[in-house]
Design a protein around this motif. Structure first.
Motif, PDB file in Angstrom:
ATOM      1  N   PRO A 127     -20.940   9.016   2.243  1.00  0.00           N
ATOM      2  CA  PRO A 127     -21.733  10.086   1.411  1.00  0.00           C
ATOM      3  C   PRO A 127     -23.444   9.651   1.823  1.00  0.00           C
ATOM      4  O   PRO A 127     -23.528   8.731   2.278  1.00  0.00           O
ATOM      5  CB  PRO A 127     -21.435   9.749   0.076  1.00  0.00           C
ATOM      6  N   GLN A 128     -24.227  10.923   1.753  1.00  0.00           N
ATOM      7  CA  GLN A 128     -25.477  10.645   1.767  1.00  0.00           C
ATOM      8  C   GLN A 128     -26.382  10.853   0.841  1.00  0.00           C
ATOM      9  O   GLN A 128     -25.971  11.357  -0.385  1.00  0.00           O
ATOM     10  CB  GLN A 128     -25.979  11.537   3.281  1.00  0.00           C
ATOM     11  N   PHE A 129     -27.618  10.539   0.685  1.00  0.00           N
ATOM     12  CA  PHE A 129     -28.548  10.975  -0.370  1.00  0.00           C
ATOM     13  C   PHE A 129     -28.532  12.420  -0.528  1.00  0.00           C
ATOM     14  O   PHE A 129     -28.494  13.243   0.502  1.00  0.00           O
ATOM     15  CB  PHE A 129     -30.074  10.475   0.057  1.00  0.00           C
ATOM     16  N   THR A 130     -28.833  12.879  -1.648  1.00  0.00           N
ATOM     17  CA  THR A 130     -28.726  14.244  -1.918  1.00  0.00           C
ATOM     18  C   THR A 130     -30.039  15.048  -1.376  1.00  0.00           C
ATOM     19  O   THR A 130     -31.346  14.202  -1.619  1.00  0.00           O
ATOM     20  CB  THR A 130     -28.636  14.529  -3.475  1.00  0.00           C
ATOM     21  N   LYS A 131     -30.143  16.179  -1.219  1.00  0.00           N
ATOM     22  CA  LYS A 131     -31.347  16.790  -0.870  1.00  0.00           C
ATOM     23  C   LYS A 131     -31.727  17.845  -1.848  1.00  0.00           C
ATOM     24  O   LYS A 131     -31.034  18.441  -2.541  1.00  0.00           O
ATOM     25  CB  LYS A 131     -31.053  17.751   0.523  1.00  0.00           C
ATOM     26  N   PRO A 132     -33.055  17.704  -2.497  1.00  0.00           N
ATOM     27  CA  PRO A 132     -33.500  18.260  -3.337  1.00  0.00           C
ATOM     28  C   PRO A 132     -33.242  20.073  -3.394  1.00  0.00           C
ATOM     29  O   PRO A 132     -33.414  20.284  -2.154  1.00  0.00           O
ATOM     30  CB  PRO A 132     -34.883  17.991  -3.725  1.00  0.00           C
ATOM     31  N   ASP A 133     -33.007  20.677  -4.202  1.00  0.00           N
ATOM     32  CA  ASP A 133     -32.961  22.222  -4.238  1.00  0.00           C
ATOM     33  C   ASP A 133     -33.822  22.678  -5.419  1.00  0.00           C
ATOM     34  O   ASP A 133     -33.828  22.773  -6.254  1.00  0.00           O
ATOM     35  CB  ASP A 133     -31.551  22.541  -4.993  1.00  0.00           C
ATOM     36  N   GLY A 134     -35.115  22.801  -4.596  1.00  0.00           N
ATOM     37  CA  GLY A 134     -36.596  22.967  -5.394  1.00  0.00           C
ATOM     38  C   GLY A 134     -36.896  22.043  -6.396  1.00  0.00           C
ATOM     39  O   GLY A 134     -36.892  20.659  -5.580  1.00  0.00           O
ATOM     40  N   GLU A 135     -36.866  21.943  -7.479  1.00  0.00           N
ATOM     41  CA  GLU A 135     -37.217  20.743  -8.481  1.00  0.00           C
ATOM     42  C   GLU A 135     -35.698  20.142  -8.719  1.00  0.00           C
ATOM     43  O   GLU A 135     -35.746  18.977  -9.408  1.00  0.00           O
ATOM     44  CB  GLU A 135     -37.952  21.155  -9.531  1.00  0.00           C
ATOM     45  N   THR A 136     -34.784  20.741  -8.502  1.00  0.00           N
ATOM     46  CA  THR A 136     -33.460  20.034  -8.911  1.00  0.00           C
ATOM     47  C   THR A 136     -32.801  18.947  -8.124  1.00  0.00           C
ATOM     48  O   THR A 136     -32.683  19.274  -6.939  1.00  0.00           O
ATOM     49  CB  THR A 136     -32.279  21.180  -9.037  1.00  0.00           C
ATOM     50  N   LEU A 137     -32.701  17.799  -8.575  1.00  0.00           N
ATOM     51  CA  LEU A 137     -32.255  16.526  -7.651  1.00  0.00           C
ATOM     52  C   LEU A 137     -30.744  16.861  -7.614  1.00  0.00           C
ATOM     53  O   LEU A 137     -29.790  16.654  -6.815  1.00  0.00           O
ATOM     54  CB  LEU A 137     -32.706  15.186  -8.204  1.00  0.00           C
ATOM     55  N   VAL A 138     -29.958  16.733  -9.188  1.00  0.00           N
ATOM     56  CA  VAL A 138     -28.552  16.750  -9.105  1.00  0.00           C
ATOM     57  C   VAL A 138     -28.362  17.555 -10.208  1.00  0.00           C
ATOM     58  O   VAL A 138     -29.022  17.425 -11.404  1.00  0.00           O
ATOM     59  CB  VAL A 138     -27.969  15.437  -9.542  1.00  0.00           C
ATOM     60  N   THR A 139     -27.187  18.487 -10.082  1.00  0.00           N
ATOM     61  CA  THR A 139     -26.757  19.227 -11.427  1.00  0.00           C
ATOM     62  C   THR A 139     -25.342  18.898 -11.238  1.00  0.00           C
ATOM     63  O   THR A 139     -24.725  19.221 -10.146  1.00  0.00           O
ATOM     64  CB  THR A 139     -27.234  20.485 -11.439  1.00  0.00           C
ATOM     65  N   CYS A 140     -24.511  18.681 -12.398  1.00  0.00           N
ATOM     66  CA  CYS A 140     -23.209  18.800 -12.432  1.00  0.00           C
ATOM     67  C   CYS A 140     -22.721  19.055 -13.857  1.00  0.00           C
ATOM     68  O   CYS A 140     -23.617  19.171 -14.759  1.00  0.00           O
ATOM     69  CB  CYS A 140     -22.415  17.377 -11.932  1.00  0.00           C
ATOM     70  N   PRO A 141     -21.436  18.976 -14.200  1.00  0.00           N
ATOM     71  CA  PRO A 141     -21.012  19.285 -15.573  1.00  0.00           C
ATOM     72  C   PRO A 141     -21.490  18.371 -16.595  1.00  0.00           C
ATOM     73  O   PRO A 141     -21.419  18.981 -17.742  1.00  0.00           O
ATOM     74  CB  PRO A 141     -19.193  19.387 -15.351  1.00  0.00           C
ATOM     75  N   TYR A 142     -22.021  17.354 -16.436  1.00  0.00           N
ATOM     76  CA  TYR A 142     -22.714  16.195 -17.100  1.00  0.00           C
ATOM     77  C   TYR A 142     -23.909  16.045 -17.479  1.00  0.00           C
ATOM     78  O   TYR A 142     -24.194  15.609 -18.318  1.00  0.00           O
ATOM     79  CB  TYR A 142     -21.788  15.051 -16.976  1.00  0.00           C
ATOM     80  N   PHE A 143     -24.806  16.247 -16.595  1.00  0.00           N
ATOM     81  CA  PHE A 143     -26.156  16.446 -16.458  1.00  0.00           C
ATOM     82  C   PHE A 143     -27.019  17.143 -15.657  1.00  0.00           C
ATOM     83  O   PHE A 143     -26.142  17.569 -14.629  1.00  0.00           O
ATOM     84  CB  PHE A 143     -26.448  14.808 -16.643  1.00  0.00           C
ATOM     85  N   HIS A 144     -28.054  17.428 -15.761  1.00  0.00           N
ATOM     86  CA  HIS A 144     -29.012  18.132 -14.842  1.00  0.00           C
ATOM     87  C   HIS A 144     -30.223  17.419 -14.690  1.00  0.00           C
ATOM     88  O   HIS A 144     -31.029  17.070 -15.903  1.00  0.00           O
ATOM     89  CB  HIS A 144     -29.258  19.682 -15.540  1.00  0.00           C
ATOM     90  N   VAL A 145     -30.483  17.131 -13.651  1.00  0.00           N
ATOM     91  CA  VAL A 145     -31.785  16.377 -13.347  1.00  0.00           C
ATOM     92  C   VAL A 145     -32.786  16.906 -12.488  1.00  0.00           C
ATOM     93  O   VAL A 145     -32.464  17.161 -11.271  1.00  0.00           O
ATOM     94  CB  VAL A 145     -31.562  14.957 -12.730  1.00  0.00           C
ATOM     95  N   GLU A 146     -34.054  16.978 -12.844  1.00  0.00           N
ATOM     96  CA  GLU A 146     -35.163  17.703 -12.186  1.00  0.00           C
ATOM     97  C   GLU A 146     -36.164  16.769 -12.044  1.00  0.00           C
ATOM     98  O   GLU A 146     -36.277  15.915 -12.582  1.00  0.00           O
ATOM     99  CB  GLU A 146     -35.634  19.035 -12.807  1.00  0.00           C
TER     100      GLU A 146
END
Length: 212
Positions: A127-146
């Motif tokens: 796996p690799q580091f995530t790439k931001p989608d605009g201000e969103t770093l990670v979103t999943c059913p349990y949390f959303h981080v910007e």
């Protein structure tokens, strides 16, 4: 951490999480997922020989790097990392390998080998580091981080609570001042939802964590 279906069978709790590298030292790394080509038999052979570290995918870390860690992804934090972790609420961790170390009492710490082998996703490789989608770093059913950069006052949109982590500069909110590394909770019913860099002509940055 066990995936949901496995957690039920093992009487544990699943846990999906993410890591944000607040600070790192030169040469620091994390371990996440398996190296390409590592099979369960190869992993078990390495485990028996005390060589599990050779099978885990390694990533060099730098400040601001973010990685998503779903349940079932084998992972460990290397030395020299200061990490902000956002996680699904869970108290279940299975330790498959302890780097051949001894605990403070001079004895090996307990392992959870069978539970770990049942939980690891052996198809999860490199796996690799995530790439931001605009201000969103990670979103999943349990949390959303910007990730917010504050160069001027900004209003949190609400109407739900938001948890903020200051990752750069100083932030004022609700009559309080928060410096790098601080966390503060903005309640759903907060009337003053404005975040301001301090001093106002400076810049700051925060992580904003909410429910999806």
């Amino acid at each position: 951490h066990p995936p949901a279906a496995v957690a039920t069978r093992l009487a544990g709790e699943p846990k999906t999480e993410m890591w944000y590298m607040l600070d790192t030292q030169p040469g620091s790394t994390i371990y996440a997922g398996l190296k390409e080509g590592v099979t369960r038999p190869a992993f078990e052979e390495a485990l028996a020989g005390g060589r599990v570290a050779e099978t885990i995918h390694t990533l060099a870390t730098h400040p601001g790097d973010t990685i998503f860690i779903p349940s079932g992804r084998v992972h460990a934090i290397g030395a020299g990392n200061l990490i902000v972790e956002v996680q699904q609420n869970s108290d279940t961790t299975y330790r498959v390998f302890d780097w051949n170390r001894l605990g403070l009492d001079g004895k090996p710490r307990g392992l959870h080998v069978e539970e770990s082998l049942a939980s690891i996703d052996f198809a999860d490789t490199a796996p690799q580091f995530t790439k931001p989608d605009g201000e969103t770093l990670v979103t999943c059913p349990y949390f959303h981080v910007e990730s917010w950069t504050l160069e001027a006052p900004r209003i949190d949109p609400g109407p739900r609570f938001a948890l903020f982590t200051v990752v750069a500069g100083t932030v004022e909110c609700g009559g309080e001042r928060f410096t790098r590394g601080a966390f503060f909770l903005l309640p759903a019913n907060a009337q003053d939802r404005e975040l301001r860099p301090f001093p106002l002509e400076s810049a700051a940055a925060v992580l904003r964590t909410t429910l999806p």
